[in-house]
Scaffold this motif. Structure first.
Motif, PDB file in Angstrom:
ATOM      1  N   ASP A  36      14.282  -1.531  -4.499  1.00 47.24           N
ATOM      2  CA  ASP A  36      15.735  -1.628  -4.673  1.00 47.24           C
ATOM      3  C   ASP A  36      16.475  -1.362  -3.365  1.00 47.24           C
ATOM      4  OD1 ASP A  36      15.759  -2.346  -7.261  1.00 47.24           O
ATOM      5  OD2 ASP A  36      16.177  -0.349  -8.067  1.00 47.24           O
ATOM      6  N   ARG A  37      15.990  -0.390  -2.613  1.00 47.98           N
ATOM      7  CA  ARG A  37      16.583  -0.090  -1.310  1.00 47.98           C
ATOM      8  C   ARG A  37      15.498  -0.295  -0.259  1.00 47.98           C
ATOM      9  NH1 ARG A  37      21.229   3.358  -2.082  1.00 47.98           N
ATOM     10  NH2 ARG A  37      21.074   3.850   0.123  1.00 47.98           N
ATOM     11  N   PRO A  38      15.849  -0.933   0.874  1.00 52.97           N
ATOM     12  CA  PRO A  38      14.808  -1.275   1.860  1.00 52.97           C
ATOM     13  C   PRO A  38      13.996  -0.070   2.328  1.00 52.97           C
ATOM     14  CG  PRO A  38      17.039  -1.609   2.757  1.00 52.97           C
ATOM     15  CD  PRO A  38      17.183  -1.372   1.298  1.00 52.97           C
ATOM     16  N   GLU A  39      14.623   1.120   2.359  1.00 56.67           N
ATOM     17  CA  GLU A  39      13.903   2.290   2.885  1.00 56.67           C
ATOM     18  C   GLU A  39      12.854   2.808   1.895  1.00 56.67           C
ATOM     19  OE1 GLU A  39      17.133   2.202   2.153  1.00 56.67           O
ATOM     20  OE2 GLU A  39      17.828   4.105   1.281  1.00 56.67           O
ATOM     21  N   LEU A  40      12.870   2.282   0.654  1.00 62.00           N
ATOM     22  CA  LEU A  40      11.916   2.773  -0.350  1.00 62.00           C
ATOM     23  C   LEU A  40      10.621   1.951  -0.404  1.00 62.00           C
ATOM     24  CD1 LEU A  40      14.361   3.571  -3.301  1.00 62.00           C
ATOM     25  CD2 LEU A  40      13.450   5.121  -1.560  1.00 62.00           C
ATOM     26  N   ALA A  41      10.574   0.821   0.308  1.00 64.67           N
ATOM     27  CA  ALA A  41       9.374  -0.028   0.248  1.00 64.67           C
ATOM     28  C   ALA A  41       8.217   0.657   0.980  1.00 64.67           C
ATOM     29  CB  ALA A  41       9.669  -1.380   0.890  1.00 64.67           C
ATOM     30  N   GLU A  42       7.066   0.634   0.355  1.00 66.67           N
ATOM     31  CA  GLU A  42       5.890   1.268   0.958  1.00 66.67           C
ATOM     32  C   GLU A  42       4.707   0.330   0.912  1.00 66.67           C
ATOM     33  OE1 GLU A  42       4.803   4.912  -0.839  1.00 66.67           O
ATOM     34  OE2 GLU A  42       6.695   5.909  -0.303  1.00 66.67           O
ATOM     35  N   LEU A  43       3.839   0.471   1.905  1.00 63.65           N
ATOM     36  CA  LEU A  43       2.601  -0.298   1.896  1.00 63.65           C
ATOM     37  C   LEU A  43       1.641   0.372   0.903  1.00 63.65           C
ATOM     38  CD1 LEU A  43       1.228  -2.688   3.365  1.00 63.65           C
ATOM     39  CD2 LEU A  43       0.124  -0.989   4.820  1.00 63.65           C
ATOM     40  N   PRO A  44       1.194  -0.344  -0.144  1.00 63.06           N
ATOM     41  CA  PRO A  44       0.273   0.279  -1.094  1.00 63.06           C
ATOM     42  C   PRO A  44      -1.023   0.716  -0.392  1.00 63.06           C
ATOM     43  CG  PRO A  44       1.161  -1.771  -1.988  1.00 63.06           C
ATOM     44  CD  PRO A  44       1.572  -1.706  -0.539  1.00 63.06           C
ATOM     45  N   ALA A  45      -1.588   1.831  -0.857  1.00 64.09           N
ATOM     46  CA  ALA A  45      -2.771   2.410  -0.199  1.00 64.09           C
ATOM     47  C   ALA A  45      -3.935   1.419  -0.165  1.00 64.09           C
ATOM     48  CB  ALA A  45      -3.182   3.695  -0.914  1.00 64.09           C
ATOM     49  N   ASP A  46      -4.126   0.636  -1.240  1.00 65.60           N
ATOM     50  CA  ASP A  46      -5.268  -0.284  -1.246  1.00 65.60           C
ATOM     51  C   ASP A  46      -5.068  -1.436  -0.256  1.00 65.60           C
ATOM     52  OD1 ASP A  46      -3.251  -1.065  -2.936  1.00 65.60           O
ATOM     53  OD2 ASP A  46      -4.515  -1.368  -4.703  1.00 65.60           O
ATOM     54  N   VAL A  47      -3.789  -1.769   0.028  1.00 63.96           N
ATOM     55  CA  VAL A  47      -3.538  -2.804   1.041  1.00 63.96           C
ATOM     56  C   VAL A  47      -3.846  -2.247   2.433  1.00 63.96           C
ATOM     57  CG1 VAL A  47      -1.798  -4.297   2.099  1.00 63.96           C
ATOM     58  CG2 VAL A  47      -1.793  -3.941  -0.381  1.00 63.96           C
ATOM     59  N   ARG A  48      -3.418  -0.997   2.674  1.00 61.43           N
ATOM     60  CA  ARG A  48      -3.727  -0.383   3.968  1.00 61.43           C
ATOM     61  C   ARG A  48      -5.246  -0.316   4.168  1.00 61.43           C
ATOM     62  NH1 ARG A  48      -0.493   3.594   3.860  1.00 61.43           N
ATOM     63  NH2 ARG A  48       1.081   2.788   5.271  1.00 61.43           N
ATOM     64  N   ALA A  49      -5.961   0.002   3.087  1.00 59.42           N
ATOM     65  CA  ALA A  49      -7.427   0.125   3.169  1.00 59.42           C
ATOM     66  C   ALA A  49      -8.063  -1.220   3.520  1.00 59.42           C
ATOM     67  CB  ALA A  49      -7.978   0.663   1.855  1.00 59.42           C
ATOM     68  N   VAL A  50      -7.607  -2.294   2.891  1.00 57.14           N
ATOM     69  CA  VAL A  50      -8.244  -3.590   3.158  1.00 57.14           C
ATOM     70  C   VAL A  50      -7.892  -4.080   4.574  1.00 57.14           C
ATOM     71  CG1 VAL A  50      -6.527  -5.199   2.196  1.00 57.14           C
ATOM     72  CG2 VAL A  50      -8.928  -5.791   2.142  1.00 57.14           C
ATOM     73  N   LEU A  51      -6.697  -3.751   5.049  1.00 59.20           N
ATOM     74  CA  LEU A  51      -6.346  -4.120   6.436  1.00 59.20           C
ATOM     75  C   LEU A  51      -7.286  -3.396   7.395  1.00 59.20           C
ATOM     76  CD1 LEU A  51      -2.423  -4.110   6.304  1.00 59.20           C
ATOM     77  CD2 LEU A  51      -3.944  -6.099   6.329  1.00 59.20           C
ATOM     78  N   GLY A  52      -7.611  -2.139   7.086  1.00 63.88           N
ATOM     79  CA  GLY A  52      -8.564  -1.390   7.906  1.00 63.88           C
ATOM     80  C   GLY A  52      -9.940  -2.059   7.898  1.00 63.88           C
ATOM     81  N   ARG A  53     -10.355  -2.530   6.712  1.00 64.92           N
ATOM     82  CA  ARG A  53     -11.665  -3.199   6.628  1.00 64.92           C
ATOM     83  C   ARG A  53     -11.660  -4.511   7.414  1.00 64.92           C
ATOM     84  NH1 ARG A  53     -11.448  -1.810   1.330  1.00 64.92           N
ATOM     85  NH2 ARG A  53     -11.541  -3.884   0.424  1.00 64.92           N
ATOM     86  N   LEU A  54     -10.544  -5.234   7.362  1.00 62.58           N
ATOM     87  CA  LEU A  54     -10.441  -6.492   8.124  1.00 62.58           C
ATOM     88  C   LEU A  54     -10.520  -6.207   9.620  1.00 62.58           C
ATOM     89  CD1 LEU A  54      -7.690  -8.357   6.091  1.00 62.58           C
ATOM     90  CD2 LEU A  54      -9.995  -9.211   6.552  1.00 62.58           C
TER      91      LEU A  54
END
Ligand SMILES: [Mg+2]
Length: 256
Positions: A36-54
């Motif tokens: 709803d507010r741009p400052e509340l958007a967060e990268l989900p933990a599982d997305v961060r994890a897969v980016l690390g694996r990539l």
């Protein structure tokens, strides 16, 4: 347009044949659900994890966003990858070097424009102004629906006398004043491309109108994936951020 997952056999063989791999993605509405507010958007933990694996399987990663560079890099929090902020006006190289394609004068000008907008929209509850440097965003997601047209009309009439200096961009329930220039997500993707080895396969995921410039920059050499209701600007489509996560998992698995 085809759902990328339904063409996986063909995609997997392109991944296997590629000399190197590069995964570029928009942030809001693509990797992270829209808040709803741009400052509340967060990268989900599982997305961060897969980016690390990539990254671990030697994939070049880049996040390409309308957010300011500093905000974006802080929100994603992965070192050594590409970050593109403000729709291409700011680029952080994997080395950590920053390039900004605007002047401090532009920033002062948009600050003054913010004052004009604030005055003109003072009677409309829910408008949020976000000054991101070379871009001033007017978010109206929290404005009641029947008054949203009024926000857009007021935005246009305030900006009208300044067209020599700024241009208009529209996103999802956000209108933006951007300093006039030739930067966009496509010019940023071309800069990234120029740093990649030949025969690198590039994926680009995005859900915004501004991602269309990036789709054009990878057309013919990469795989553009439009997220959300397809509008026909890329070869493939995916319905939502969870589907993007699923595909990133597949890429990490097939690249091992
Ligand atoms: Mg987006």
């Amino acid at each position: 347009m085809r759902d990328l997952r339904e063409s996986w056999g063909e995609i997997a063989s392109r991944i296997a044949r590629a000399r190197a791999l590069c995964v570029l993605s928009d942030f809001d509405g693509t990797l992270a659900p829209i808040a709803d507010r741009p400052e509340l958007a967060e990268l989900p933990a599982d997305v961060r994890a897969v980016l690390g694996r990539l990254a671990a399987v030697k994939t070049v990663l880049g996040i390409v966003s309308g957010r300011s560079l500093d905000d974006l890099a802080r929100r994603v929090g992965i070192a050594g990858i590409w970050y593109v902020g403000n729709h291409g006006y700011e680029i952080r190289f994997p080395s950590g070097e920053d390039r900004r394609f605007y002047e401090s004068d532009d920033v002062h000008f948009l600050d003054a424009l913010r004052g004009e907008f604030a005055e003109a929209m003072a009677g409309i509850p829910g408008v949020i102004f976000e000054h991101k440097g070379p871009v001033l965003a007017v978010h109206y997601r929290l404005v009641e629906e029947r008054r949203r047209d009024e926000v857009v009309r007021t935005f246009q009439s305030v900006i009208q006398p300044h067209f020599r200096r700024v241009m208009i961009g529209h996103g999802k329930l956000v209108a933006e004043a951007r300093v006039r220039g030739s930067c966009n997500k496509g010019t940023a993707v071309r800069i990234i491309r120029s740093e990649l080895p030949a025969r690198t396969l590039i994926f680009y995921f995005g859900d915004d109108a501004t991602d269309r410039d990036a789709f054009r920059a990878v057309a013919g050499v990469g795989i553009g994936v439009e997220v959300g209701p397809p509008a026909g600007y890329a070869d493939y489509t995916l319905p939502d951020p969870p589907a993007v996560l699923e595909v990133l998992e597949r890429i990490a698995r097939d690249r091992r």
